[in-house]
Design a protein around this motif. Structure first.
Motif, PDB file in Angstrom:
ATOM      1  N   CYS A  80     -10.761  -4.062   0.688  1.00 42.95           N
ATOM      2  CA  CYS A  80      -9.418  -3.590   0.356  1.00 42.95           C
ATOM      3  C   CYS A  80      -8.538  -3.478   1.597  1.00 42.95           C
ATOM      4  O   CYS A  80      -7.356  -3.860   1.568  1.00 42.95           O
ATOM      5  N   ASN A  81      -9.099  -2.970   2.689  1.00 46.62           N
ATOM      6  CA  ASN A  81      -8.323  -2.801   3.919  1.00 46.62           C
ATOM      7  C   ASN A  81      -7.803  -4.139   4.448  1.00 46.62           C
ATOM      8  O   ASN A  81      -6.685  -4.224   4.969  1.00 46.62           O
ATOM      9  N   GLN A  96     -12.449   8.934   4.109  1.00 44.54           N
ATOM     10  CA  GLN A  96     -11.240   9.003   4.927  1.00 44.54           C
ATOM     11  C   GLN A  96     -11.426   8.252   6.240  1.00 44.54           C
ATOM     12  O   GLN A  96     -10.507   7.576   6.715  1.00 44.54           O
ATOM     13  N   PRO A 143      -4.907  -0.070  -1.464  1.00 41.71           N
ATOM     14  CA  PRO A 143      -5.565   1.236  -1.508  1.00 41.71           C
ATOM     15  C   PRO A 143      -6.906   1.185  -2.246  1.00 41.71           C
ATOM     16  O   PRO A 143      -7.005   0.597  -3.328  1.00 41.71           O
ATOM     17  N   TYR A 144      -7.902   1.811  -1.654  1.00 40.64           N
ATOM     18  CA  TYR A 144      -9.195   2.014  -2.308  1.00 40.64           C
ATOM     19  C   TYR A 144      -9.364   3.510  -2.520  1.00 40.64           C
ATOM     20  O   TYR A 144      -9.354   4.280  -1.559  1.00 40.64           O
ATOM     21  N   CYS A 145      -9.485   3.907  -3.776  1.00 40.70           N
ATOM     22  CA  CYS A 145      -9.645   5.325  -4.132  1.00 40.70           C
ATOM     23  C   CYS A 145     -11.051   5.523  -4.681  1.00 40.70           C
ATOM     24  O   CYS A 145     -11.291   5.345  -5.891  1.00 40.70           O
ATOM     25  N   LYS A 161       0.832  -1.203   0.000  1.00 37.31           N
ATOM     26  CA  LYS A 161       0.000   0.000   0.000  1.00 37.31           C
ATOM     27  C   LYS A 161       0.868   1.255   0.000  1.00 37.31           C
ATOM     28  O   LYS A 161       0.594   2.220  -0.729  1.00 37.31           O
ATOM     29  N   ILE A 165       0.833   4.218  -2.978  1.00 36.61           N
ATOM     30  CA  ILE A 165       0.527   5.619  -2.676  1.00 36.61           C
ATOM     31  C   ILE A 165       1.724   6.514  -2.969  1.00 36.61           C
ATOM     32  O   ILE A 165       1.581   7.595  -3.549  1.00 36.61           O
ATOM     33  N   CYS A 199      -8.473   9.980  -2.174  1.00 35.16           N
ATOM     34  CA  CYS A 199      -9.845  10.007  -2.682  1.00 35.16           C
ATOM     35  C   CYS A 199      -9.856  10.595  -4.084  1.00 35.16           C
ATOM     36  O   CYS A 199      -9.148  11.555  -4.378  1.00 35.16           O
ATOM     37  N   CYS A 215      -9.538   5.432   3.402  1.00 36.68           N
ATOM     38  CA  CYS A 215      -9.166   5.758   2.023  1.00 36.68           C
ATOM     39  C   CYS A 215      -8.140   6.893   2.034  1.00 36.68           C
ATOM     40  O   CYS A 215      -8.485   8.048   2.284  1.00 36.68           O
ATOM     41  N   ASP A 216      -6.882   6.546   1.791  1.00 39.51           N
ATOM     42  CA  ASP A 216      -5.804   7.542   1.856  1.00 39.51           C
ATOM     43  C   ASP A 216      -5.898   8.561   0.733  1.00 39.51           C
ATOM     44  O   ASP A 216      -5.661   9.754   0.945  1.00 39.51           O
ATOM     45  N   PHE A 259      -4.360  -1.713  -6.605  1.00 38.19           N
ATOM     46  CA  PHE A 259      -5.224  -0.683  -6.046  1.00 38.19           C
ATOM     47  C   PHE A 259      -6.578  -0.765  -6.727  1.00 38.19           C
ATOM     48  O   PHE A 259      -6.700  -1.330  -7.821  1.00 38.19           O
TER      49      PHE A 259
END
Length: 222
Positions: A109-110, A130, A115-117, A6, A10, A137, A134-135, A95
């Motif tokens: 996803c977690n 958030q 990562p989930y966008c 992850k 990112i 968005c 979700c780091d 991702f």
């Protein structure tokens, strides 16, 4: 299973500042586009879930990237439900991106530290995303919401990391608007992949477009 962590995903999105967004039902064309982007400096690539048997193309694309393009992070886009997210994670998605925010996708996803966008169109949606981890968005559609939305959002929420998609253009003027507003990265689709260029198989043109965009973004980040 995801090849990249992850943190790696990112960090790559933040460092390069651009994620190409592409779909094609032909695996050979998809491979050529992926390689062209790679040769143009791209290191995070979103293939979208937009057609029948897209999962079969995606699985082959991930294998191709893992075997031939070291450092290329491939993710899946246009995901709107948890079952689809789980399927693509099993196929190697690094991702998951959606056009909307579905809270049920976040735990999927977690659990795998992927990562989930989610696609968000309001401050409240971004705040809720958030809270669920979700780091980054996705602000979508970008051409409707505009750079002012990002700027105004980040005034009271400066920790927000935003990827804008929809209407982003490969020009200095357009990219400057977005990065001055405070986006972390941009998603770019049709403007990066002209239909006539794909039809002609001019993969070098795609690489050049990617290189130009990444150079502009790098200059804006200085």
């Amino acid at each position: 299973m995801a090849k990249y962590t992850k943190l790696q995903v990112i960090s790559t999105m933040k460092e390069t500042g651009m994620v190409p967004v592409f779909y094609h039902p032909d695996i050979e064309i998809a491979k050529n586009i992926l390689r062209a982007c790679y040769e143009g400096g791209v290191r995070a690539f979103e293939f979208t879930n937009r057609g029948d048997f897209a999962q079969e193309v995606f699985g082959e694309l991930v294998k191709y990237a893992n075997g031939n393009l070291p450092g290329m992070i491939v993710g899946i886009g246009s995901v709107v439900d948890p079952a689809t997210a789980a399927m693509y994670i099993q196929l190697g998605a690094n991702f998951v991106v959606g056009p909307l925010f579905n809270p049920a996708i976040a735990p999927i996803c977690n659990r795998r530290l992927i990562p989930y966008c989610p696609g968000c169109g309001s401050v409240s949606e971004i705040g809720a995303a958030q809270e669920l981890g979700c780091d980054i968005c996705k602000v979508f559609p970008g051409d409707v919401l505009g750079p002012a939305f990002v700027k105004d959002l980040r005034a009271p929420m400066p920790w927000s990391q935003i990827m804008v998609t929809g209407g982003v253009k490969p020009t200095k003027e357009n990219l400057e608007e977005w990065f001055k507003a405070g986006v972390t990265c941009v998603g770019m689709s049709s403007k990066l992949f002209p239909k006539d260029v794909i039809a002609a198989g001019d993969w070098g043109k795609i690489s050049a477009l990617c290189r130009d965009v990444l150079d502009i973004i790098a200059s804006l980040k200085k």
